[in-house]
Design a protein around this motif. Structure first.
Motif, PDB file in Angstrom:
ATOM      1  N   ALA B  27      -4.329   6.295 -14.077  1.00 51.45           N
ATOM      2  CA  ALA B  27      -3.912   7.294 -13.101  1.00 51.45           C
ATOM      3  C   ALA B  27      -2.630   6.864 -12.387  1.00 51.45           C
ATOM      4  CB  ALA B  27      -5.021   7.537 -12.091  1.00 51.45           C
ATOM      5  N   THR B  28      -2.563   5.587 -11.983  1.00 52.84           N
ATOM      6  CA  THR B  28      -1.364   5.167 -11.254  1.00 52.84           C
ATOM      7  C   THR B  28      -0.142   5.203 -12.155  1.00 52.84           C
ATOM      8  OG1 THR B  28      -2.139   2.959 -11.681  1.00 52.84           O
ATOM      9  CG2 THR B  28      -2.339   3.744  -9.419  1.00 52.84           C
ATOM     10  N   GLY B  29      -0.354   4.914 -13.460  1.00 56.03           N
ATOM     11  CA  GLY B  29       0.767   4.931 -14.380  1.00 56.03           C
ATOM     12  C   GLY B  29       1.388   6.320 -14.480  1.00 56.03           C
ATOM     13  N   MET B  30       0.562   7.341 -14.328  1.00 57.48           N
ATOM     14  CA  MET B  30       1.047   8.687 -14.524  1.00 57.48           C
ATOM     15  C   MET B  30       1.267   9.450 -13.208  1.00 57.48           C
ATOM     16  SD  MET B  30      -1.230   9.300 -17.925  1.00 57.48           S
ATOM     17  CE  MET B  30      -1.923  10.790 -17.370  1.00 57.48           C
ATOM     18  N   ALA B  33       4.280  11.000  -7.793  1.00 50.37           N
ATOM     19  CA  ALA B  33       5.093  10.298  -6.809  1.00 50.37           C
ATOM     20  C   ALA B  33       4.745   8.822  -6.880  1.00 50.37           C
ATOM     21  CB  ALA B  33       4.828  10.837  -5.406  1.00 50.37           C
ATOM     22  N   GLU B  34       5.643   8.062  -7.497  1.00 52.89           N
ATOM     23  CA  GLU B  34       5.346   6.659  -7.742  1.00 52.89           C
ATOM     24  C   GLU B  34       5.625   5.840  -6.488  1.00 52.89           C
ATOM     25  OE1 GLU B  34       7.311   5.160 -11.294  1.00 52.89           O
ATOM     26  OE2 GLU B  34       8.037   3.509 -10.067  1.00 52.89           O
ATOM     27  N   GLU B  35       4.747   4.835  -6.278  1.00 55.11           N
ATOM     28  CA  GLU B  35       4.987   3.938  -5.160  1.00 55.11           C
ATOM     29  C   GLU B  35       6.214   3.085  -5.457  1.00 55.11           C
ATOM     30  OE1 GLU B  35       1.436   2.001  -2.927  1.00 55.11           O
ATOM     31  OE2 GLU B  35       0.880   2.249  -5.026  1.00 55.11           O
ATOM     32  N   GLU B  68       9.179  -2.562  -2.486  1.00 50.70           N
ATOM     33  CA  GLU B  68       8.403  -3.739  -2.098  1.00 50.70           C
ATOM     34  C   GLU B  68       8.249  -4.629  -3.327  1.00 50.70           C
ATOM     35  OE1 GLU B  68       3.871  -4.922  -0.892  1.00 50.70           O
ATOM     36  OE2 GLU B  68       4.466  -2.817  -0.780  1.00 50.70           O
ATOM     37  N   VAL B  69       8.705  -5.888  -3.225  1.00 49.13           N
ATOM     38  CA  VAL B  69       8.664  -6.791  -4.377  1.00 49.13           C
ATOM     39  C   VAL B  69       7.421  -7.666  -4.304  1.00 49.13           C
ATOM     40  CG1 VAL B  69       9.815  -8.708  -5.534  1.00 49.13           C
ATOM     41  CG2 VAL B  69      11.165  -6.819  -4.621  1.00 49.13           C
ATOM     42  N   GLY B 329       9.502   3.755 -12.847  1.00 51.70           N
ATOM     43  CA  GLY B 329      10.722   4.239 -12.194  1.00 51.70           C
ATOM     44  C   GLY B 329      11.413   3.128 -11.431  1.00 51.70           C
ATOM     45  N   THR B 330      10.624   2.390 -10.656  1.00 58.50           N
ATOM     46  CA  THR B 330      11.175   1.279  -9.883  1.00 58.50           C
ATOM     47  C   THR B 330      11.723   0.211 -10.825  1.00 58.50           C
ATOM     48  OG1 THR B 330       9.354   1.745  -8.394  1.00 58.50           O
ATOM     49  CG2 THR B 330      10.685  -0.194  -7.913  1.00 58.50           C
TER      50      THR B 330
END
Lengths: 332, 442
Positions: B27-30, B33-35, B68-69, B329-330
């Motif tokens: 879910a997070t991969g897709m 709105a990516e963090e 955020e790294v 994206g990041t």
């Protein structure tokens, strides 16, 4: 005293798990084995969660991993991505042709013999001295001193020893140079033919305190103390007391100690990793270290798993017969 | 009955947890709105390297302050410690957003494992193929697709020497093996307490560097490439035998306790005055600077060997885009920054490499050594040859090859025939010819 090992089934362990050997140790080192009557256990759900699930989980995890390693060693996993095609004994056949594997097995056997025997003998003498020697007042100080290495991790002791053993700037050679004994200077871990022995020395030093404590605790029974005291009054020499009274009476302590040391030397990894990283070349390499390199550095995962299986088989073929032998010899 | 029910319940709960974990990952991969997070694996933790790694994030934050790294630094220079963590994450299907990888064979291992996404669009967008040297670009292209953004170049065959000592003894820098032996003999005669050549082989790969330079001098660049592509039978080959004989000869002038030292400690030998020279890559400049030695004044450096023609052995660090990265994206933004001079200049100046982009002015380097090398590469990009340091031959071969050479240097009386047979076996056992076929030079 007769010994009978009884494999209990479903009561304490689940039937689908490995059968468990039940043993009870009494204080004076005599083993009493009880056969449990088959009574259906009445565990409530909560009890099951608290008592049985953790055990099940751990045992399942342990044997699951073991089984998985064996499976992987027969697959064709090399490279970064898993590949579970059956490869038969391909990696085992490769393994026995590798020079490095032979060096490793030889080194592991050196560890096995030279790591265990001197440690036990030295520990026995020190424990005996501390218990019956004439400096009872100093005992607590000495015990603290020899216990120090146990409290430190191999990372720390390995680093300290590699500083001391450095042939160029290390403590030992600097002292020898300082007092004019230059000819005694050693190359220690940089000499491929003797490097492993210096690593084993670190192991002996580190495990000595631990071994002394185990032996001391089995020395400290009231019966044994009475026996030695009366033997002393009867005029027996201290050496005779050690050989004829102490050793036969601390068999259980020795059995546990030797088994623990055998296992520790078989799986030795950290000292090698810290002090020499297997070098010079592959001179101090051991199976556990090669397993890591083969799996992650060379990306030969199936080969690494195969080496893991070899370590397991070595441990099983040495520790299990030893334990059976020791039980038979000492408790029959 | 009760027991079976409870076992079932536990199993169901367990499966549900595992399953939910998988679902969450997808879910997070897709997510639409990516963090703005970047989880990164790298191995730059040593002196000089840590500061360089900080420059990445400075450059990233200059452009994208909101990111955020999350760092997962593992020591070990592309070695085993880094791979233990990375390999488990990758095969578990939980890749980080990006990780450090050496171009060539190491990158190929991840490409073959189907873990990486090709970056054709990004390379086109940045016109990256045109701004970096051709041989460098080639080590990032597999099956016609570029993977990874190289951020530097490390030149491997460099001889560093104590300049004050060379001036004092009136020595000139050695340009080939014979001159090296002459210089070493002169140093040994003048300074009996000093070892002419410093070396540290604890991590094993260092001894192979010395041999690399000898092989390059003995057989030339085509031979070097053919050798590590597995096209030469070393057991019968004259050149390789001669190279090993020369290495054995050099052993008499080398620091004898090298098995105890890591590469940075071998550099420290020169700084401490225990050794006069050391063969190491460009990253040693960072270690010298850390010891407050000024390039060109306290120490000199030259690519070794050099005759009429001068070839540079290199490998390069890069960042990549894994499949199923949680924040692609990041990661793409970070890769864009990686390709930019804003990241490459501060990072490479500090860490001690060269910049990947040849459109950057070589004057950005404070030391004459790298200014000269960077300008040389800008004008002669085809003189770059990928080295064997995790780069041409597969890792299964390299790791054992290093151990063999380090062992050879550790023996009292190195056995050339035995070592030749051993290395010959390594080439065939680990199928170097097949696995290194991808590399084409120049």
């Amino acid at each position: 005293m007769r010994l009978s090992l009884i494999l209990t089934d479903s009561q304490e362990c689940f039937t689908f798990l490995w059968p468990c050997v039940k043993m009870h140790y009494t204080q004076n080192g005599i083993v009493v084995v009880r056969r449990k009557k088959t009574v259906r256990s009445k565990y409530t759900f909560i009890e099951f969660l608290i008592f049985k699930f953790p055990l099940m989980f751990f045992v399942g995890l342990l044997y699951g991993m073991l089984g998985w390693t064996i499976v992987v060693s027969f697959t064709n996993w090399h490279g970064t991505a898993p590949n579970y095609d059956f490869a038969g004994f391909k990696w085992y056949r490769l393994m026995i042709t590798l020079d490095r594997f032979h060096v490793d097995v030889a080194n592991n056997l050196k560890w096995l013999s030279l790591g265990v025997i001197p440690t036990v003998i030295l520990a026995l003498f020190i424990a005996y001295l501390l218990e019956l020697g004439s400096f009872r007042r100093l005992e607590s100080y000495i015990r603290t001193l020899i216990l120090y290495p146990v409290a430190m991790s191999f990372i720390v002791t390995g680093t300290i020893w590699s500083w001391m053993l450095d042939p160029d700037k290390g403590v030992f050679n600097t002292i020898l140079r300082g007092v004019g004994l230059d000819f005694l200077q050693g190359r220690f871990t940089t000499n491929p033919s003797t490097a492993t022995y210096w690593l084993i020395l670190i192991f002996v030093w580190q495990y000595l305190g631990f071994s002394v404590i185990i032996l001391q605790s089995s020395l400290r029974t009231a019966e044994l103390r009475e026996m030695t005291e009366s033997a002393l009054i009867d005029g027996a020499s201290r050496l005779r007391i050690l050989l004829q009274i102490i050793i036969p009476n601390i068999r259980s302590g020795l059995l546990i100690l030797i088994s623990l040391l055998l296992i520790s030397t078989l799986k030795v990894f950290d000292i090698v990793y810290i002090v020499t990283f297997g070098g010079p070349g592959t001179a101090t390499d051991v199976l556990a270290f090669y397993m890591l390199l083969a799996t992650f550095q060379q990306h030969l995962v199936s080969l690494g798993a195969g080496i893991g299986v070899v370590i397991f088989l070595l441990a099983a073929s040495i520790v299990i017969p030893y334990t059976i032998y020791a039980f038979k010899k000492w408790f029959d | 009955m009760r027991k079976i029910v409870s076992v079932l319940i536990v199993l169901i709960v367990f499966t549900a947890v595992v399953f939910a974990g998988g679902k969450r990952g997808e879910a997070t991969g897709m997510a639409a709105a990516e963090e703005r997070k970047l989880e990164i694996f790298h191995w730059w933790v040593g002196p000089g390297e840590r500061e360089a790694a900080d420059e990445w994030f400075k450059a990233l934050h200059a452009k994208y302050p909101e990111v955020e790294v999350i760092e997962n630094p593992v020591a070990g220079g592309g070695g085993v410690s880094h791979r233990v963590v990375l390999q488990s994450r990758l095969s578990a299907g939980l890749p980080p957003d990006t990780f450090q990888a050496l171009g060539g064979a190491e990158l190929k291992a991840y490409v073959d494992g189907n873990y990486l996404l090709p970056l054709d669009d990004l390379w086109t967008e940045l016109n990256y193929r045109k701004v970096i040297p051709g041989p460098l670009a080639n080590t990032f292209i597999f099956n016609g697709h570029p993977y990874g953004i190289p951020l530097n170049m490390h030149i491997q065959n460099i001889m560093y020497y104590n300049k004050n000592l060379f001036d004092e003894l009136g020595l000139t820098e050695p340009k080939n093996f014979d001159e090296l032996i002459t210089v070493a003999a002169a140093i040994k005669k003048a300074k009996p307490d000093m070892y002419p050549l410093g070396l540290g082989t604890k991590e094993k790969w260092e001894a192979a560097f010395v041999l690399d330079a000898i092989i390059l001098g003995e057989g030339g660049p085509e031979y070097y490439v053919k050798l590590f592509k597995g096209e030469i039978d070393v057991t019968k080959d004259k050149i390789f035998r001669t190279a090993l004989e020369k290495l054995a000869k050099l052993k008499a002038y080398t620091y004898p306790y090298h098995a105890n030292l890591t590469w940075d400690q071998s550099v420290s030998l020169v700084v401490a005055g225990d050794a006069a020279m050391v063969t190491m890559g460009t990253w040693a400049i960072g270690a010298f600077l850390n010891n407050k030695w000024t390039p060109g004044e306290d120490f000199g450096a030259l690519t070794f060997p050099q005759g009429k023609e001068r070839y540079l052995l290199f490998h390069a660090d890069s960042f990549i885009l894994p499949k199923n990265a949680p924040h692609p994206g990041t990661t793409m933004d970070f890769l864009r920054v990686t390709a930019s001079p804003e990241l490459q200049i501060p990072c490479d100046v500090v860490q001690g490499g060269l910049v990947a982009r040849i459109d950057i002015d070589p004057k950005v380097f404070p030391d004459p050594i790298r200014q000269e090398m960077q300008a040389y590469i800008r004008d002669n990009p085809t003189k770059l040859i990928l080295d064997q340091h995790g780069s041409i031959a597969p890792a299964s071969f390299s790791s054992e090859y290093w151990a063999a050479i380090a062992g050879f240097m550790g023996e009292d009386r190195p056995d050339i025939d035995k070592t030749l047979a051993q290395i010959g076996t390594l080439f065939t056992t680990y199928e170097v010819k097949k696995d290194a076929a991808w590399y084409v030079w120049p």
